[in-house]
Design a protein around this motif. Structure first.
Motif, PDB file in Angstrom:
ATOM      1  N   GLU A 111      -6.098   3.040  -9.443  1.00 27.73           N
ATOM      2  CA  GLU A 111      -6.273   4.346 -10.060  1.00 27.73           C
ATOM      3  C   GLU A 111      -7.027   4.127 -11.367  1.00 27.73           C
ATOM      4  OE1 GLU A 111      -2.749   6.904  -9.704  1.00 27.73           O
ATOM      5  OE2 GLU A 111      -2.985   7.177 -11.862  1.00 27.73           O
ATOM      6  N   GLN A 170       4.437  10.727  -2.394  1.00 29.86           N
ATOM      7  CA  GLN A 170       3.965   9.594  -3.196  1.00 29.86           C
ATOM      8  C   GLN A 170       2.587   9.101  -2.829  1.00 29.86           C
ATOM      9  OE1 GLN A 170       6.877   6.347  -3.160  1.00 29.86           O
ATOM     10  NE2 GLN A 170       8.356   7.843  -2.442  1.00 29.86           N
ATOM     11  N   ALA A 171       1.994   9.627  -1.759  1.00 32.24           N
ATOM     12  CA  ALA A 171       0.742   9.035  -1.286  1.00 32.24           C
ATOM     13  C   ALA A 171      -0.290   8.997  -2.412  1.00 32.24           C
ATOM     14  CB  ALA A 171       0.208   9.824  -0.105  1.00 32.24           C
ATOM     15  N   ARG A 172      -1.038   7.924  -2.461  1.00 30.98           N
ATOM     16  CA  ARG A 172      -2.027   7.734  -3.519  1.00 30.98           C
ATOM     17  C   ARG A 172      -3.020   8.904  -3.544  1.00 30.98           C
ATOM     18  NH1 ARG A 172      -5.517   7.921  -6.469  1.00 30.98           N
ATOM     19  NH2 ARG A 172      -6.860   6.342  -7.392  1.00 30.98           N
ATOM     20  N   PHE A 173      -3.401   9.387  -2.374  1.00 35.98           N
ATOM     21  CA  PHE A 173      -4.289  10.544  -2.288  1.00 35.98           C
ATOM     22  C   PHE A 173      -3.499  11.693  -1.665  1.00 35.98           C
ATOM     23  CE2 PHE A 173      -7.101   6.849  -2.252  1.00 35.98           C
ATOM     24  CZ  PHE A 173      -7.885   7.143  -3.347  1.00 35.98           C
ATOM     25  N   PRO A 174      -3.048  12.616  -2.495  1.00 34.82           N
ATOM     26  CA  PRO A 174      -2.148  13.656  -1.990  1.00 34.82           C
ATOM     27  C   PRO A 174      -2.784  14.429  -0.836  1.00 34.82           C
ATOM     28  CG  PRO A 174      -2.367  13.771  -4.384  1.00 34.82           C
ATOM     29  CD  PRO A 174      -3.373  12.789  -3.912  1.00 34.82           C
ATOM     30  N   THR A 196       0.300   3.996   3.353  1.00 35.83           N
ATOM     31  CA  THR A 196       0.286   5.028   2.304  1.00 35.83           C
ATOM     32  C   THR A 196       0.462   6.411   2.916  1.00 35.83           C
ATOM     33  OG1 THR A 196      -0.850   5.854   0.330  1.00 35.83           O
ATOM     34  CG2 THR A 196      -2.225   5.369   2.206  1.00 35.83           C
ATOM     35  N   GLU A 241      -7.658  14.026  -8.200  1.00 42.20           N
ATOM     36  CA  GLU A 241      -8.416  12.852  -7.764  1.00 42.20           C
ATOM     37  C   GLU A 241      -9.911  13.151  -7.813  1.00 42.20           C
ATOM     38  OE1 GLU A 241      -6.241  10.480  -6.811  1.00 42.20           O
ATOM     39  OE2 GLU A 241      -4.626  11.927  -7.056  1.00 42.20           O
ATOM     40  N   MET A 294      -8.977   9.654   3.286  1.00 41.58           N
ATOM     41  CA  MET A 294      -9.370   8.836   2.143  1.00 41.58           C
ATOM     42  C   MET A 294      -9.362   7.343   2.448  1.00 41.58           C
ATOM     43  SD  MET A 294     -10.357  10.703  -0.288  1.00 41.58           S
ATOM     44  CE  MET A 294     -10.408   9.551  -1.674  1.00 41.58           C
ATOM     45  N   GLY A 295      -9.355   7.000   3.696  1.00 39.89           N
ATOM     46  CA  GLY A 295      -9.431   5.598   4.089  1.00 39.89           C
ATOM     47  C   GLY A 295      -9.737   5.610   5.549  1.00 39.89           C
ATOM     48  N   ALA A 329       0.806  -1.226   0.000  1.00 43.78           N
ATOM     49  CA  ALA A 329       0.000   0.000   0.000  1.00 43.78           C
ATOM     50  C   ALA A 329       0.832   1.266   0.000  1.00 43.78           C
ATOM     51  CB  ALA A 329      -0.930   0.006   1.202  1.00 43.78           C
ATOM     52  N   ARG A 330       2.155   1.125   0.079  1.00 41.06           N
ATOM     53  CA  ARG A 330       2.953   2.356   0.131  1.00 41.06           C
ATOM     54  C   ARG A 330       2.732   3.163  -1.124  1.00 41.06           C
ATOM     55  NH1 ARG A 330       8.919   3.477   1.483  1.00 41.06           N
ATOM     56  NH2 ARG A 330       8.151   5.487   0.784  1.00 41.06           N
ATOM     57  N   GLY A 331       2.753   4.481  -0.943  1.00 42.00           N
ATOM     58  CA  GLY A 331       2.619   5.374  -2.091  1.00 42.00           C
ATOM     59  C   GLY A 331       1.320   5.113  -2.825  1.00 42.00           C
ATOM     60  N   ARG A 332       1.400   4.863  -4.108  1.00 42.31           N
ATOM     61  CA  ARG A 332       0.199   4.758  -4.914  1.00 42.31           C
ATOM     62  C   ARG A 332      -0.453   3.386  -4.815  1.00 42.31           C
ATOM     63  NH1 ARG A 332      -0.243   9.405  -6.863  1.00 42.31           N
ATOM     64  NH2 ARG A 332      -2.122   8.880  -7.986  1.00 42.31           N
ATOM     65  N   GLY A 333       0.164   2.475  -4.107  1.00 49.97           N
ATOM     66  CA  GLY A 333      -0.381   1.126  -4.030  1.00 49.97           C
ATOM     67  C   GLY A 333      -1.640   1.010  -3.200  1.00 49.97           C
ATOM     68  N   PHE A 334      -1.982   2.066  -2.478  1.00 47.02           N
ATOM     69  CA  PHE A 334      -3.090   1.990  -1.534  1.00 47.02           C
ATOM     70  C   PHE A 334      -4.434   1.708  -2.205  1.00 47.02           C
ATOM     71  CE2 PHE A 334      -6.411   4.356   0.881  1.00 47.02           C
ATOM     72  CZ  PHE A 334      -6.488   3.476   1.943  1.00 47.02           C
ATOM     73  N   ALA A 335      -4.632   2.303  -3.363  1.00 46.78           N
ATOM     74  CA  ALA A 335      -5.919   2.114  -4.038  1.00 46.78           C
ATOM     75  C   ALA A 335      -5.692   2.117  -5.531  1.00 46.78           C
ATOM     76  CB  ALA A 335      -6.880   3.248  -3.651  1.00 46.78           C
ATOM     77  N   PHE A 385      -6.846  10.204   8.681  1.00 49.55           N
ATOM     78  CA  PHE A 385      -6.702  10.132   7.220  1.00 49.55           C
ATOM     79  C   PHE A 385      -8.063  10.432   6.604  1.00 49.55           C
ATOM     80  CE2 PHE A 385      -5.866   6.800   3.632  1.00 49.55           C
ATOM     81  CZ  PHE A 385      -5.333   7.766   2.801  1.00 49.55           C
TER      82      PHE A 385
END
Lengths: 960, 81, 417
Positions: free
Chosen positions: A576, C163-167, C320, A594, C277-278, A568-574, C275
């Protein structure tokens, strides 16, 4: 001290690591703990509260004491158990919770103040003066608390998750687990055998015993070899099962170069997790060098390490004698201090009977101990004191479903309650069968039971021969002598704390645990809980069964967040979601933002533009004056077909949809059954029988589920079918006075009236054309299969530009709709009704979802916050979404609140700010001047209430 | 945790979305009155023990009435609504 | 004798022999003026304020297990007043003020720590919703500060801003938000209520509620019948079962909520962080453990345990948002049973049975409400009129649709709040 001729380490591969900078020599197969002991290191850490010296106490995952920090930087792991970390070349191991050094730790002064730091002392003080708590006391406490330290840099992103299924999961590969796996594996069952150590065998690797005429370790090796040869058996060494979940799901942590968190689903499971030895409470029982007797044997046989040169063994069981015996045979001086009157004679070593250890000395490790015994009192030199208070089944998993273990008077221990976790059966020592024979027999029996439950037959097989001495255990918890006697070595809980807890009425075992913190450290009190509650039972006079026990909760061993959160680190969480034209949006430099899981272009900067507002304003003007194109593919699209489609849509829409003619589009409003607005969008009836329901981007999933619910649960008799086609079609909005010219430049597309629709073709591809407008201009949305989406987008943009038009993004889309007073989820925020939004007239008198509840008196109260438009009195006035509204002269306090701004923005068309707001009694207040207050952004503006539509209120432009 | 889809069989819990008690299938008539609608929308038996619930199996889009024990999480049955 | 640093010092010198039991363990009497069913935080504070504010000391708290064994013994300890709808705003504002004086009030250190709470947002829409919330907090007289991305970075530099999926776009800071030591709150109220004469009866399960002619007369318990003029049901998680004893059907579904704690670590997280977004919120306890939680497991349950999907989701959110805690190890997880209501807000009200009161529907946020909930219920029982801070917590709002407090905007689906 390393002993020749002992141990299962690989002496042909030496290696070295460092501990606090000191070089430690080890062999492949060592743990950090075994290597430290082999190098004579006894002091490895400091305890939590009193900063007492701590050493190695066990040789397994139950270790409460020897916590160290391993590695540095990304891979740095605080609070690692030295007993579980495999020695590896170059490993950097550091002690923790000590300053300036492990040997000289100034915080050890806390130990001198222990009379003031008893259980719960902090609840009784630090209250005055009040302001000092957050400023002085608490920061000091926080700095002192905690053990290890995180590195401060993001953890390595190398962990994994994995899933597996099997018929039988066997937890633990000691004698019971191996026998269970062999029994089930030979019968062809799909078996996973998981064990937390690198080498399977459990206690068989730690005892001087024979099984079937082989040394126990050799027998274990043969058993593992046989299991490895069976294609239906999977061996998972270095894998600790961490929790028993519902439906036969088990979590497991596999260690290796990196961690893997497994979710294992099985039909049956066998708990062969063995037993955990317990200590005895006596004064000074926490010094480094005081170890569990079974662990001392383990280090001898498994790693070829003598835990000391002069070892005293203290216990009240025959089992403890084995430690003295094995050490003596290995040439280590050992004396047995047996608490029993009728202690058996020593097999080559001295035995003191009715022995009680009454104290120990030694600054950084035990040096001497005093003992009273049948023959008087004595002082002994010892650098290791091996202690055994008996064994407790490692029954933790049987508590994971709220089951409570049962007290077994004969064994003086808790044993698992059968069926505490459905499908999980304990076997061997985990069930209280402490002899090797008992474990082998229990494992075989559990294996056969599992096979029967799986509907498989079990061939009879002879049981390997092994020792079968009767196991006697008696309760021996504490030595009556003055001085602090430790229970929880990590949290520094002593007998005094337990007694104080009882004295202060914290007599329930749960109160005691919480008040003293007994068993709340990282080891969950595996070696100390039972003794602690025995002391509590004694202090309250209730006996152990009436006292009961605290429960164990997952995880069985500490699990890194990085392992359970792997990937889930970085963009792996969800995931796209990108539209077909995504690359083109990016190529134009559009910042992507987003929108739920989607990413969408927010605007397309043109040369010379430096702010988003410049781009947005230009795009809005372009649509109003020329033509714009916008990628609206993210809108939800649901196809509805079947003879009863119209009737069905009348149930899900608050307004009537069945009367819609083919080739026409109608705006629709969906309510939740509780009468509030769920979503809005258009519904098109294509010629030929297809209906296309459009949802907002955010609601696409929930609306699909909702419509499936309506069809399958509420309107079961209707002949209708649904399918989501959101991803199948790229949809592009074309809006502006030149929209029709742009369409004609694309191909031969049918002429449509406002709110008309058609199926057609474009460049040979099937296409759908809708004449609808979210901008207030003449507008079309054209849909093509997604594989043609990027081409259509490029073509549309090129044609738009040739007409002086441009692509527009989400920012401009939002301003265009704001000028028109169209809704988004800022207005449909889940609390608003159709009435609130000025759409009450759409709610038809029919049995649609939400209609009945929408007529509740509280939902049609005219005083409710209802939608209006706002314009600033001063054309330069600023309006912000989220601001609250007040009467002109009223203070900005809650009781004066009149509503809030849902959406706001600058209208380049009108040259001033615009807002939509939910205002109490709003529609009756058009013309009124009120005050907008945004304390968060320091904005205060006088605004005039008016209609929601600020641009082309008659709609002449979109009707064309 | 595993749940049973009437079409796909036992599946991981993550594939399912809970909606509410199966009593939601008994929708009152539009004119049933405030008390009936209040009971339907808000009041719950909330049983401790066997419970009949509406679940959505996302991958196959089927709604199911799943009979489950709220004390043990054991699944005892699954049927189409 | 009161607790103080001096007392701790004196007792330390004299062998800690002088500490008295924190509460008596009385046998239940045959009759009381008021019975409070449930010895959790809300029940204990109700009993305390009945005695303290209204002089009503003929009160017993009936607890099936041990005091504080319900959700006050299993939560993530967050104390905040950052609601935005009328009803919730004034109530939680009142509660936070009571928290701020609680140590002095109870003479017990509940370790209320106003470390600051930050709700992160990740889109313009979320920002505007938090601005609306912040403005509501300000209008209520509470504190809120809007932070932009750099403002958040200044306070929480360890978040993954790159890098977070949801900035991370920013956050809403509630400086007076924080945490407290949850068990100590139960113990502090229990001790103070006991000192004022309230009987705390442990191991006393209520098995029936006696109602005659529409009026409550008392209860049946595992320790015999007890008569009373007024009975309050304060048993979040089991409201449906206890209310059913009086023939009531309530707007509650019981759901399980998990929480997690890591081993003790040197300070890394100073605030309470949530958080956007989760499902993930986190703080660090004074002992050094990272305490964090997520959302419901989303199915009705009376088993105090959760399952892997939500547990893994929570850890994924942690990874994340703040991968810096990745090598921290979870040592314990647990589940509490939440009283979920149709609009996500609670009920403190009379029932159709005269003399029978209901305190329920705290969803996943009952801990911070403990002081004001007891205050308001005590007021209602003692005076017959709702306290102004809780006047909107009416049971009939669902029937009429008037005064719904749906902070999440998810509607009448109990589990979605």
């Amino acid at each position: 001290m390393r002993l020749d001729g002992h141990g299962l380490i690989d002496r042909t591969s030496p290696l070295s690591f460092t501990f606090d900078g000191r070089r430690i020599d080890a062999f492949s197969g060592d743990t950090v703990a075994s290597a430290l002991l082999a190098n004579g290191v006894r002091l490895v850490g400091r305890s939590f509260k009193y900063h007492r010296p701590r050493g190695i106490f066990t040789c397994g995952s139950e270790e409460p004491s020897a916590l160290v920090t391993v590695g540095r930087g990304q891979g740095q792991e605080p609070n690692a158990r030295a007993t579980m970390v495999e020695a590896a070349e170059g490993l950097e191991v550091r002690s923790q919770n000590a300053w300036p050094s492990l040997r000289v730790d100034v915080m050890a002064a806390a130990d001198l103040l222990h009379p003031f730091f008893g259980a719960g002392f902090y609840y009784k003080t630090f209250m005055w003066p009040r302001a000092f708590w957050e400023r002085l006391y608490e920061p000091a406490i926080r700095r002192a608390a905690g053990l290890g330290r995180l590195s401060g840099v993001p953890a390595e992103d190398d962990a994994d998750k994995a899933y597996s299924f099997c018929e039988l999961l066997v937890i633990g590969a000691g004698p019971a687990g191996l026998m269970a796996a062999l029994t089930a594996g030979r019968a062809g069952a799909d078996v996973i055998l998981a064990d937390e150590h690198p080498r399977m065998g459990g206690r068989l690797l730690m005892e001087a015993e024979e099984v079937d005429g082989l040394s126990a370790a050799d027998w274990a090796e043969e058993a593992v070899e046989e299991l490895a040869s069976l294609p239906n058996v999977r061996l998972m060494p270095r894998t600790t099962v961490t929790g028993a979940y519902d439906g036969g799901v088990y979590g497991a942590l596999q260690r290796g170069a990196s961690d893997t968190f497994w979710r294992i689903t099985c039909a049956r499971a066998i708990l062969a997790s063995g037993a955990i030895e317990r200590s005895i409470a006596f004064p000074g029982n926490d010094r480094p060098g005081v170890m569990l007797a079974g662990a001392v044997r383990g280090y001898l046989h498994r790693y070829g390490v003598a835990a000391g040169r002069e070892v005293a063994v203290f216990g009240a069981t025959d089992d403890a004698h084995r430690t003295a015996r094995d050490l003596t045979r290995a040439g280590v001086e050992a004396v047995m201090l047996d608490a029993r009157e009728d202690a058996p004679a020593g097999d080559g070593f001295e035995v003191l009977t009715r022995a009680r250890v009454t104290g120990t000395t030694g600054r950084h490790g035990i040096a001497t101990l005093t003992v009273t015994h049948a023959g008087g009192a004595r002082s002994l030199h010892a650098d290791c004191l091996a202690v055994s208070g008996g064994w407790n089944p490692a029954l933790h998993f049987t508590c994971h479903h709220n089951g409570r273990p049962r007290w077994d008077e004969a064994l003086a221990t808790f044993v698992p309650t059968p069926d505490a976790v459905r499908g999980l059966a304990a076997a061997g020592a985990a069930r209280g069968d402490f002899s090797t024979h008992g474990a082998l027999a229990g494992g075989a029996a559990a294996g056969r039971d599992a096979l029967a439950a799986l509907g498989r037959s079990a061939p009879e097989a002879p049981l390997p021969r092994a020792e079968d001495r009767p196991v006697r255990q008696q309760a021996f918890w504490m030595v009556e002598a003055t001085g602090r006697k430790w229970l929880d070595l990590q949290n520094d809980v002593t007998d005094k704390d337990i007694r104080l807890s009882a004295q202060e009425a914290f007599r329930s075992v749960e109160h005691m645990k919480r008040y003293t913190t007994q068993g709340m450290a990282a080891d969950q009190g595996k070696t100390s809980n039972v003794a602690a509650l025995a002391l509590l039972a004694d202090a309250t006079g209730r006996g152990i069964p009436a006292t009961g026990t605290t429960t164990f909760r997952p995880p069985y061993v500490p699990v890194p967040i990085a392992a359970m959160g792997a990937g889930a680190r970085g963009r792996g969480f969800a995931p796209e979601r990108r539209t077909a034209a995504d690359t083109d949006h990016r190529r134009r430099g559009a910042p992507m933002i987003e929108a739920g899981l989607w990413v969408r272009p927010s605007y397309y900067p043109a040369p010379g533009e430096t702010t988003w507002r410049q781009s947005c304003d230009r795009e809005v003007r372009t649509v109003r004056e020329r033509v714009g194109v916008c990628d609206v593919s993210t809108l939800g699209k649901i196809e509805v077909q079947g003879p009863d489609a119209g009737a069905f849509l009348d149930i899900v829409y608050a307004n009537r949809m069945s009367t819609l003619a083919e080739g026409r589009v109608r705006y629709g409003l969906m309510l939740r059954e509780d009468g509030h607005v769920m979503d809005d969008g258009t519904c098109a009836r294509l010629p030929g029988g297809r209906w296309i329901v459009t949802t907002t981007t955010a609601a696409a999933g929930p609306v699909m589920r909702h419509m499936d619910y309506a069809r399958q649960c509420l309107a079961r008799d209707l002949d209708v079918s649904l399918v989501s086609v959101t991803d199948h079609w790229t949809q592009i909005a074309v809006a502006g006075p030149l929209a029709r010219r742009l369409l004609d430049s694309l191909g031969d597309l049918p002429l449509l009236p406002f709110m008309g629709c058609a199926e057609t073709t474009l460049g040979g591809a099937p296409a759908r054309l809708f004449r609808i407008s979210f901008s207030g201009e003449e507008g079309y949305e054209i849909a093509v299969p997604a594989r043609f989406g990027a081409s259509l987008w490029r073509l549309a943009v090129a044609q738009a530009e040739s007409l002086g038009g441009a692509p527009y993004g989400l920012e401009a889309l939002n301003v265009l709709r704001l000028e028109k007073g169209f809704l988004t989820h800022a207005e449909m925020d889940g609390r608003t009704t159709a009435y609130d939004l000025g759409l009450g007239g759409m709610v038809a008198d029919k049995d649609a979802i939400g209609v009945a509840a929408s007529r509740r008196p509280g939902l049609v109260d005219p005083d409710r916050p209802r939608l209006v438009g706002l314009v600033p009195i001063d054309p330069a006035g600023v309006m912000t979404a989220g601001a609250h509204l007040y009467d002109r002269s009223a203070a900005a306090t809650r009781p004066n609140g009149q509503g809030h701004v849902t959406s706001a923005g600058h209208s380049p068309t009108l040259g001033h700010a615009l807002g939509l707001a939910l205002l109490r009694g709003g529609p009756e207040r058009h013309g009124e001047v009120i005050r907008l207050v945004d304390a968060m952004r320091h904005v205060e503006t006088e605004v005039r209430v008016g209609p929601t539509c600020a641009y082309d209120p008659d709609g002449g432009r979109m009707r064309g | 945790m595993r749940l049973t889809c009437p079409h796909c069989g036992a599946r991981d819990r993550r594939e399912f979305t809970y909606h509410g008690p199966a009593s939601l299938l008994d929708r009152p008539a539009p004119d049933a009155g405030e008390a009936a609608w209040n009971a339907y929308l808000h009041l719950r038996d909330n049983p401790e023990g066997e419970s009949r619930e509406l679940w959505y199996h996302e991958p196959c889009r089927a709604w199911a009435v799943i009979t489950r024990d709220t004390r043990t999480h054991a699944v005892h049955g699954s049927a189409a609504p | 004798m009161g607790y103080s640093g001096f007392r701790v010092f004196w007792e330390g010198l004299t062998g800690n022999r002088g500490w008295r039991p924190v509460w008596r363990e009385p046998e239940p009497k045959a009759r009381y003026k008021v019975l409070v069913i449930g010895g959790g935080g809300h029940g204990l504070s109700t009993a305390y304020y009945l005695a303290r504010n209204h002089g009503i000391t003929d009160v017993a708290v009936l607890e099936k297990g041990w005091l504080g064994s319900g959700n006050i013994g299993r939560n993530t300890t967050i104390v905040r007043a950052n609601y935005f709808l009328p009803g919730n705003s004034e109530f939680y504002s009142h509660s936070l003020k009571l928290w701020e004086g609680l140590e002095g009030e109870l003479g017990y250190n509940v370790m209320h720590s106003q470390r600051g709470l930050i709700n992160l947002f990740h889109s313009d829409g979320q920002r505007d919703a938090f601005v609306r919330r912040g403005n509501a907090m300000a209008a209520q007289g509470d504190d809120a500060v809007l932070l932009d991305r750099e403002g958040v970075r200044g306070l929480l530099p360890y978040l993954d801003f790159e890098q977070a999926r949801f900035p991370i776009h920013g956050g809403l800071l509630h400086p007076r938000g924080g945490t407290a030591r949850h068990d100590a709150v139960a113990w502090g109220y229990a001790r103070a209520a006991d000192a004022r004469g309230v009987d705390l009866i442990q191991n006393c399960g209520v098995t029936g509620i006696r109602v005659e002619n529409g009026r409550v007369r008392g209860v049946e318990t595992t320790r015999g019948p007890i008569e009373a003029e007024s009975v309050a049901i304060v048993v979040a998680g089991r409201t449906s079962q206890v209310a059913a004893m009086a023939g009531l059907r309530v707007p509650i579904e019981s759901h399980v909520l998990q929480a997690f704690v890591t081993e003790g670590l040197k300070p890394v997280i100073d605030h309470v962080v949530s958080f956007g977004m989760g499902h993930f919120y986190i703080s660090q306890s004074d002992k050094g453990g990272l305490v964090f939680g997520g959302d419901l497991d989303f199915h009705p349950s009376y088993a105090q345990r959760g399952n892997l999907p939500m547990a893994e989701h929570v850890m994924e959110a942690a990874m994340t948002l703040m991968p810096v805690i990745g090598r921290a190890k979870v040592v314990r997880s647990w589940g509490g049973i939440m009283d979920m209501s149709p609009d996500g807000s609670p009920v403190i009200d009379r029932t159709d049975v005269e003399g029978l009161f209901l305190n329920c529907g705290w969803n996943y946020g009952g801990f911070k409400a403990v002081p004001a909930s007891g205050w308001a219920l005590a007021h209602l029982i003692a005076t017959g009129a709702p306290h102004e801070s809780a006047a909107r917590f009416r049971l009939d709002r669902f029937r009429t649709g008037r005064g719904l407090m749906d902070e999440e905007g998810t509607g009448a689906q109990h589990h979605l709040h």
